[in-house]
Structure formats: structure tokens, C-alpha cells
Design an enzyme around this catalytic site. Structure first.
Site, PDB file in Angstrom:
ATOM      1  CD1 TRP A  82     -34.369  12.619   2.422  1.00  0.00           C
ATOM      2  CD2 TRP A  82     -36.643  12.589   2.007  1.00  0.00           C
ATOM      3  NE1 TRP A  82     -34.911  13.630   3.469  1.00  0.00           N
ATOM      4  CE2 TRP A  82     -36.290  13.638   3.157  1.00  0.00           C
ATOM      5  CE3 TRP A  82     -37.789  12.463   1.871  1.00  0.00           C
ATOM      6  CZ2 TRP A  82     -37.401  14.405   3.677  1.00  0.00           C
ATOM      7  CZ3 TRP A  82     -38.939  13.100   2.238  1.00  0.00           C
ATOM      8  CH2 TRP A  82     -38.629  14.313   3.498  1.00  0.00           C
ATOM      9  CB  SER A 148     -36.469   7.816  -4.454  1.00  0.00           C
ATOM     10  OG  SER A 148     -37.027   9.077  -4.184  1.00  0.00           O
ATOM     11  CB  THR A 149     -32.827  10.233  -2.705  1.00  0.00           C
ATOM     12  OG1 THR A 149     -33.826  10.922  -2.347  1.00  0.00           O
ATOM     13  CG2 THR A 149     -31.495  10.982  -2.255  1.00  0.00           C
ATOM     14  CB  ALA A 173     -39.562   5.475  -8.264  1.00  0.00           C
ATOM     15  CG  ASP A 277     -43.457   8.354  -8.492  1.00  0.00           C
ATOM     16  OD1 ASP A 277     -43.758   9.191  -7.254  1.00  0.00           O
ATOM     17  OD2 ASP A 277     -42.219   7.771  -8.449  1.00  0.00           O
ATOM     18  CG  HIS A 306     -41.815   7.622  -4.992  1.00  0.00           C
ATOM     19  ND1 HIS A 306     -41.111   7.962  -6.018  1.00  0.00           N
ATOM     20  CD2 HIS A 306     -41.072   7.792  -3.845  1.00  0.00           C
ATOM     21  CE1 HIS A 306     -39.737   8.241  -5.490  1.00  0.00           C
ATOM     22  NE2 HIS A 306     -39.700   8.313  -4.311  1.00  0.00           N
TER      23      HIS A 306
END
Length: 326
Positions: A82, A148-149, A173, A277, A306
Site C-alpha cells: 500500500w 507489506s499489504t 516486510a 522497518d 520497509h
């Protein structure tokens, strides 16, 4: 009068010669014109009027999902973070495509070049969109990679759709098992942190993305060498996401509990995370995910932020390649 008549005759003769040459030229050029017309028709025959020529699939709810599909060989899919889009993976995609892999990445609904629907902006919707891409392209024995997302998207995909088309998984991450603080997850981030993100988006999303990018890539740390271009592209990608979609995605990535999804992983899995991160703290996510995924391997990058897909591109690419070939 006689001179005028001679001049007129000469002029008429030249005109006939010119017309004859022009006619011959047109006649000679007709096949080429016809061929060009046919070629033009063949090029435009598959383009839907009013729609751009691009690679998309349409989901059951009518959402168009844009995707990239490069190379040939064993399949690797990429799910982005995101508020980015599939462009964020190009450093990995080019690297692997040149080394004998087929790489596929899509823009999450509401992001990049995909539709911006008012519904489905949750992890179930995202996972089902990934499934739609995989099934439409008939991808098999794929390694699913999520940042991430996107790591949450991969986890929920396996939780909802299983691993019949999956060979391996990589979480980079990633947000699982759950980010927000609660009685069951006291180590998580307070809900106020995510409320602040939503408030920043609603007030001035353009400035918010500019302020958020340095944290994302660790450019606010002493000695950082993150380029201005990297920060600028984060803003550009963020601005391509719909405000509603980006806003609702905050709840999806922060409050979704992936614990049961992670327990369903039954394929070799690699967890990669930066130890510095600032967006998805490692101790609240990666460390816990490794415990929940049976047989998971982990690689932690000291001092890394991140956005390691960009800041640690070469190192990450090498680690991905080694895992894919193992």
C-alpha cells in the site's frame, strides 16, 4: 494566335503526361494502401472502443484488474504494498524474467491501472482478485511473493483458496499476522496510528504521501542514500490509487488477523524483513509469522527499512533467486 495554340497544345500534353504518371502511381500504390488498411484493421480489431489497450482480467463483480506478464518458465507472482502498484516490483520482475522465470504482477483493485470499485476493498476481496488472475492465466506451481499489504494478500489467498496452484511463498516486510494493538495482540501498533494515516489521506493525500515516503524507505535515517527519484515515484504511485480505495485499505492491512491463514501454509515459505522497518515493525509481524508457518525460513536485513524491494534490490533479488532454485 498560332504561338498561343502551340503553347496550349504543349501545356495540354504536359498535363496529360502528369495525369498519366499520377494515375500510374495511384494504381501502383493501391496494393500498398490496401495492405496498410488491412494491417491497420488487424491492429485495431482487438481493441475495444473507448477502452485503453492493456492486459486486464475482469472479476466476478465487474472489477477490471490490470496485470503484467513477462518471460517464460517457472511462475512467480507479485502482490504489492500500500498504496503502490505493480510497478513497484519491476526491479525484481526484470531480474527474474532475464533468468528464466515467468513473472506476473497485478495492480490491486483501487490502485494503479485497475478499477476503483466502491466495494471489495478488504483482504477477502484482494485475495479473490489474486485468485482471479491466477485462474485466468492458468498459473500452476507458482511462487507467490507479497510485500507489506501484498503479504497479507498472499496469506489470505492461501487461507481461502489453498495451495493447489502454489509451489512456494515469500512474505517480504509483510503485515501478518496482525498489526493493530488489541487485548489479544498487546505488542501491536495503537489504532490511533492508523487513524492518523486515514486523517492524513482525507485532509491532503498528496502531501501525506510526500511525508510518508521517507519513513517507508528509511530516508529519514542518518547516512541514508535513498534517491529523490525513489521518493518521487512513491508519491506518483500513491496518487494513482483512488482515495476511497486507499482509505479503506488502511483498515484491511492493519486490522485483519491472518493467524489462521498462516497456519494453513503447507509449502516452503521464506520470510524477509528489515530490522529497522518503521512502517511494519519486525517484532510484531515477521518474528511472529515465522513461528506460525510450519518450516518457514527467515532472512532479516540489519538496519533495513520497509521498502527493501527498492533500497535493498540487489540483495533481495539474490535471496529470491536462491529460494526459487532451492
Amino acid at each position: 494566335m498560332q504561338d498561343i495554340s502551340k503553347q496550349s497544345a504543349a501545356s495540354l500534353s504536359r498535363r496529360h503526361a502528369l495525369l498519366g504518371g499520377l494515375t500510374a502511381g495511384i494504381a501502383a500504390g493501391l496494393p500498398a494502401i490496401a495492405a496498410a488498411k488491412t494491417a491497420k484493421q488487424s491492429l485495431t480489431a482487438t481493441v475495444t472502443p473507448g477502452k485503453p489497450a492493456m492486459s486486464t482480467i475482469t472479476t466476478k463483480d465487474g472489477t477490471e484488474i490490470y496485470y503484467k506478464d513477462w518471460g517464460t518458465g517457472p511462475v512467480v507472482t507479485f502482490s504489492h504494498g500500500w498504496p503502490l502498484n505493480s510497478d513497484a516490483w519491476e526491479g525484481q520482475m526484470l531480474f527474474l524474467a532475464r533468468r528464466g522465470f515467468r513473472v506476473v504482477a497485478h495492480d490491486r483493485r483501487g490502485h494503479g491501472r485497475s478499477s476503483q470499485p466502491r466495494s471489495g476493498n478488504d483482504m477477502n476481496g484482494y485475495a479473490d482478485d489474486l485468485a482471479a488472475v491466477i485462474e485466468a492465466l492458468d498459473l500452476r506451481d507458482a511462487t507467490l511473493v507479497g510485500h507489506s499489504t501484498g503479504g497479507g494478500e498472499v496469506a489470505r489467498y492461501i487461507g481461502r483458496h489453498g495451495t493447489k496452484r502454489v509451489a512456494k511463498a515469500v512474505l517480504i516486510a509483510a503485515v501478518p499476522p496482525v498489526m493493530v494493538k488489541s487485548a489479544a495482540n498487546p505488542e501491536g501498533l495503537p489504532i490511533e496510528a492508523f487513524d492518523a494515516i486515514r486523517a492524513g489521506l482525507a485532509k491532503d493525500r498528496s502531501q501525506f504521501y510526500r511525508d510518508f515516503a521517507p519513513q517507508f524507505y528509511g530516508a529519514n535515517r542518518p547516512g541514508s542514500n535513498v534517491s529523490q527519484g525513489t521518493l518521487d515515484q512513491f508519491w506518483l504511485w500513491g496518487m494513482q490509487a483512488g482515495l476511497l480505495n486507499a482509505y479503506e485499505c488502511v483498515k484491511a492491512f492493519s486490522e485483519t488477523d491472518f493467524t489462521e491463514d498462516l497456519k494453513k501454509f503447507d509449502v516452503p515459505t521464506l520470510v524477509v524483513h528489515g530490522e529497522d522497518d518503521q512502517i511494519v515493525p519486525i517484532k510484531d509481524t515477521a518474528v511472529k509469522s515465522v513461528r506460525l508457518i510450519k518450516g518457514a525460513k527467515n532472512i532479516y536485513y540489519p538496519g533495513a527499512p520497509h521498502g527493501i524491494t527498492a533500497t535493498h534490490q540487489d540483495q533481495l533479488n539474490a535471496d529470491l533467486l536462491a529460494f526459487l532454485k532451492a
